[in-house]
Enzyme design. Structure first.
Site, PDB file in Angstrom:
ATOM      1  CG  HIS A  11     -31.249 -42.971 -39.366  1.00  0.00           C
ATOM      2  ND1 HIS A  11     -32.007 -44.081 -39.633  1.00  0.00           N
ATOM      3  CD2 HIS A  11     -31.287 -42.840 -38.019  1.00  0.00           C
ATOM      4  CE1 HIS A  11     -32.472 -44.591 -38.509  1.00  0.00           C
ATOM      5  NE2 HIS A  11     -32.071 -43.851 -37.510  1.00  0.00           N
ATOM      6  N   GLY A  55     -37.323 -39.797 -40.656  1.00  0.00           N
ATOM      7  CA  GLY A  55     -37.968 -40.637 -39.646  1.00  0.00           C
ATOM      8  C   GLY A  55     -37.373 -40.419 -38.265  1.00  0.00           C
ATOM      9  CD  GLU A  99     -33.867 -48.671 -30.157  1.00  0.00           C
ATOM     10  OE1 GLU A  99     -32.790 -49.198 -29.885  1.00  0.00           O
ATOM     11  OE2 GLU A  99     -33.967 -47.786 -31.021  1.00  0.00           O
ATOM     12  CB  CYS A 145     -26.656 -44.008 -30.966  1.00  0.00           C
ATOM     13  SG  CYS A 145     -27.631 -45.225 -30.069  1.00  0.00           S
TER      14      CYS A 145
HETATM   15  O1  FUB Z   1     -31.615 -44.579 -34.979  1.00  0.00           O
HETATM   16  C1  FUB Z   1     -30.468 -43.899 -34.516  1.00  0.00           C
HETATM   17  C2  FUB Z   1     -30.215 -44.232 -33.069  1.00  0.00           C
HETATM   18  O2  FUB Z   1     -29.958 -45.626 -32.945  1.00  0.00           O
HETATM   19  C3  FUB Z   1     -31.390 -44.004 -32.166  1.00  0.00           C
HETATM   20  O3  FUB Z   1     -31.484 -42.722 -31.636  1.00  0.00           O
HETATM   21  C4  FUB Z   1     -31.175 -45.020 -31.122  1.00  0.00           C
HETATM   22  O4  FUB Z   1     -32.325 -45.282 -30.379  1.00  0.00           O
HETATM   23  C5  FUB Z   1     -30.699 -46.203 -31.905  1.00  0.00           C
HETATM   24  O5  FUB Z   1     -31.784 -46.888 -32.427  1.00  0.00           O
HETATM   25 ZN    ZN Z   2     -28.187 -44.374 -27.981  1.00  0.00          ZN
END
Ligand code: FUB
Ligand code: ZN
Length: 639
Positions: free
Chosen positions: A139, A190, A305, A401
């Site tokens: 990330h 990713g 998700e 988030c």
């Molecule tokens: O991975 C970053 C954020 O956290 C994602 O956009 C959400 O779905 C949660 O997994």
């Molecule tokens: Zn979120």
């Protein structure tokens, strides 16, 4: 940024909440100043939930403190989204105290930035030798994208030079590390997001390198690169199973997909890339025609998700993450920028008024991560497969988030009302506001007055100082079966196309009146949606409605309504902050739980009693404690 001033009663309540509750509250949570319960987003002991530690991570990375990183690897982005929400709030109205705090945040972030421009507290503190080595999960670029978005917003709001310098330094650093050229990393994050940030930075600075880099990240996705050799994640999870131009269906993690689509639409709009636009259209159709809930929620499963299959839309195990809906609003707006089609506005409105608003409690301090269409409190707490489905909004979440994402969208809601394209101006949302646009040789001032979302009358006042012909497009929502429109109190046969009515003329001082059909309506799902067969949902205006136990008693599944039964509408000033409620006469099946025997050969013994059924807008549910809720209600053809 459009120059638009919000004057809307409905959204100003949210704006007020953001300014007085959400921003201060979220700051206190991110700074570990407040004693609250942080809930895990699902039953998984490995999810951090002791504290947020976001600001502390920055202090440590900046060298102001000693310690370890705590929390999710991507949670720097919580602070960036907070800063972005603060920026929009300050742009609307200066607040010296908040500006001081935000300026300090910028100082802290720039101190946490490394000499070469690298910025990510986790890798700076914990694993410096692993930078950019685990792109599929790290990330780093996702966080970078959120910082760049926040920086553009904050710079535009208050003119802070440092934030822009820090963002450009970060973008330049990324540009020096990633790309096609030999010696650079051939790879991508990713989690999409950096592409959106780079597009915004490009729009602000007009530096072509940022556009080129955004396009690089878009087009390298799904191609074979050594840097992306994850053995753990299926490629479709992060939309890397195919190059983006070959993707036809919405796959994988829902937030990622809509962020990808947002950036694709941005780049297509900016460069006129027809192939990219076609891919956006295909993905749009896949989402909204086959994989989106009536509430605008997306993501049918907690596992990854993610999206699943066409028409697979379970109501009680779904995901429907708030961030995914926020991202769908972004995507829809970018599509409106590229194509003059009301359906993008229709979806944007559906998502905004339902899942996005449903993501926050009426107090502005409790948030949903997952937005179900059906809950029974006992089931959610007992069934581990439903542990992600909460019945009331938590104060905060281990993975946070959604709360600041929602704050940054609602803090800038007026930006989604209009789209200007040269001499054309489109009205997409009906929100009381005043806008000012430079069009041809003059300034067009436009003022919307309306009692929307409860009332369907919209007055649009125009004042144009130029001499050129201006084309005004006004969206007529597809839920409105009929509409009336007049200009200067005269009915005219307006040109209508793709969900907009058009008025093309040299405006002076003119007034348009639009009257939408605000009748409560029944909606049925496509018969392939097995979970909704034999059921209907109710909408009125932009709102989807739901039943709650607080109004209808327990066991909502026992309720049914006959097909012909009419609805009544009433505005209840004192309920849930003031909401329009819908009622109808229906039936409640009697279910004697003392009775022995689970199964029977005939259901003729099931008795029903007449009952009054009451619906509330979906966004307002779960504000009266734990209780049952459902959107889809059984339709009774037999009585
Ligand atoms: O991975 C970053 C954020 O956290 C994602 O956009 C959400 O779905 C949660 O997994
Ligand atoms: Zn979120």
């Amino acid at each position: 940024m459009n120059k638009v001033e919000l004057r809307d009663r409905f959204f100003n309540r949210y704006k007020g909440l953001i300014r007085t509750e959400m921003i201060p509250y979220q700051w206190k949570v991110l700074n570990d100043e407040i004693d609250i319960t942080i809930e895990r987003e699902r039953n998984d002991d490995s999810i951090p939930n002791e504290k947020s530690h976001v600001i502390e991570n920055f202090r440590i990375a900046a060298g102001r403190k000693k310690g370890n990183h705590y929390g999710w690897v991507f949670q720097d982005s919580d602070l960036y989204k907070w800063l972005e929400a603060a920026a929009y709030t300050l742009r609307e109205k200066m607040d010296e105290e908040l500006k001081c705090l935000a300026d300090d945040v910028v100082d802290l972030i720039s101190e946490a930035q490394e000499e070469n421009g690298y910025l990510d507290t986790y890798f700076t503190i914990e694993e410096p030798d692993q930078k950019y080595k685990r792109l599929w999960e790290s990330h780093e670029l996702y966080c970078a994208g959120h910082f760049i978005e926040a920086a553009v917003a904050y710079y535009e709001a208050v003119g802070n030079q440092k934030v822009l310098k820090t963002a450009c330094k970060l973008a330049d650093h990324i540009d020096s590390v990633f790309g096609d050229e030999d010696g650079k990393i051939h790879g991508y994050d990713g989690h999409e997001e950096v592409e959106i940030g780079l597009m915004r930075l490009y729009r602000l600075t007009q530096n072509e390198r940022y556009l080129k880099l955004a396009r690089y990240f878009l087009f390298v996705r799904g191609t074979d690169c050594d840097a992306m050799n994850s053995k753990h994640l299926p490629l479709a999870y992060y939309q890397a199973h195919l190059p983006v131009l070959e993707q036809d269906t919405a796959e994988g993690h829902a937030v990622r997909l809509v962020y990808l689509c947002t950036a694709m639409a941005d780049a297509a709009c900016e460069t006129g890339d027809e192939k990219l636009l076609s891919a956006c259209r295909r993905l749009w159709k896949s989402i909204v025609n086959r994989r989106m809930y009536i509430t605008g929620g997306i993501g049918s499963t907690v596992s990854g998700e993610a999206f699943t299959l066409d028409y697979d839309l379970p109501n009680d195990t779904m995901y429907c993450e708030t961030c995914a809906s926020v991202g769908l609003v972004f995507f829809a707006y970018r599509m409106l920028m590229t194509e003059e089609k009301g359906e993008y506005g229709d979806v944007m409105e559906r998502v905004l008024y339902n899942t996005v608003l449903g993501g926050v409690a009426l107090d502005g301090k409790h948030f949903f991560y997952v937005n179900p269409l059906e809950v029974v409190p006992g089931k959610s707490s007992k069934d581990p497969l439903k542990s992600h489905v909460k019945c009331v909004r938590p104060q905060w979440l281990g993975c946070a988030c959604c709360p600041p994402n929602l704050a940054r969208l609602l803090a800038s809601v007026e930006q989604y009302v209009f789209v200007q394209k040269k001499n054309k101006l489109f009205v997409n949302l009906f929100v009381e506001c005043k806008g000012s646009f430079e069009i041809e040789d003059g300034i067009l001032e436009i003022e919307l007055k309306t009692g929307y979302p409860w009332d369907g009358c919209v007055e649009i006042k125009l004042n144009y100082s130029g001499t050129a012909s201006v084309c005004l497009g006004i969206r007529v929502p597809s839920w409105s079966d009929t509409f009336d429109a007049e200009i200067n109190h005269e009915s005219t046969a307006f040109e209508t196309k793709d969900g907009f009515i058009y008025i093309n003329q040299v405006f002076k001082e003119d007034t348009i009146h639009l009257k939408l059909d605000m009748g409560a309506k029944r909606w049925y799902a496509h018969p392939m949606v097995e979970n909704d067969l034999g059921k209907f949902a109710v909408t009125r205006g932009p709102f989807v409605y739901c039943l709650e136990e607080a109004d209808n008693g327990k066991n909502l599944h026992l309720l049914s309504v006959e097909k012909q039964e009419p609805f009544e509408y009433e505005f209840e000033e004192t309920l849930l902050g003031g909401v329009g409620i819908i009622t109808a006469s229906g039936w409640k099946a009697e279910a004697d739980q003392e009775e022995e025997g689970l199964y029977r050969k005939s259901d003729s013994a099931v008795k029903k009693v007449k009952t009054k059924i009451k619906w509330i807008p979906y966004y307002s549910w779960a504000n009266r404690g734990e209780n049952e809720m459902r959107v889809w209600v059984r339709e009774d053809n037999l009585c």
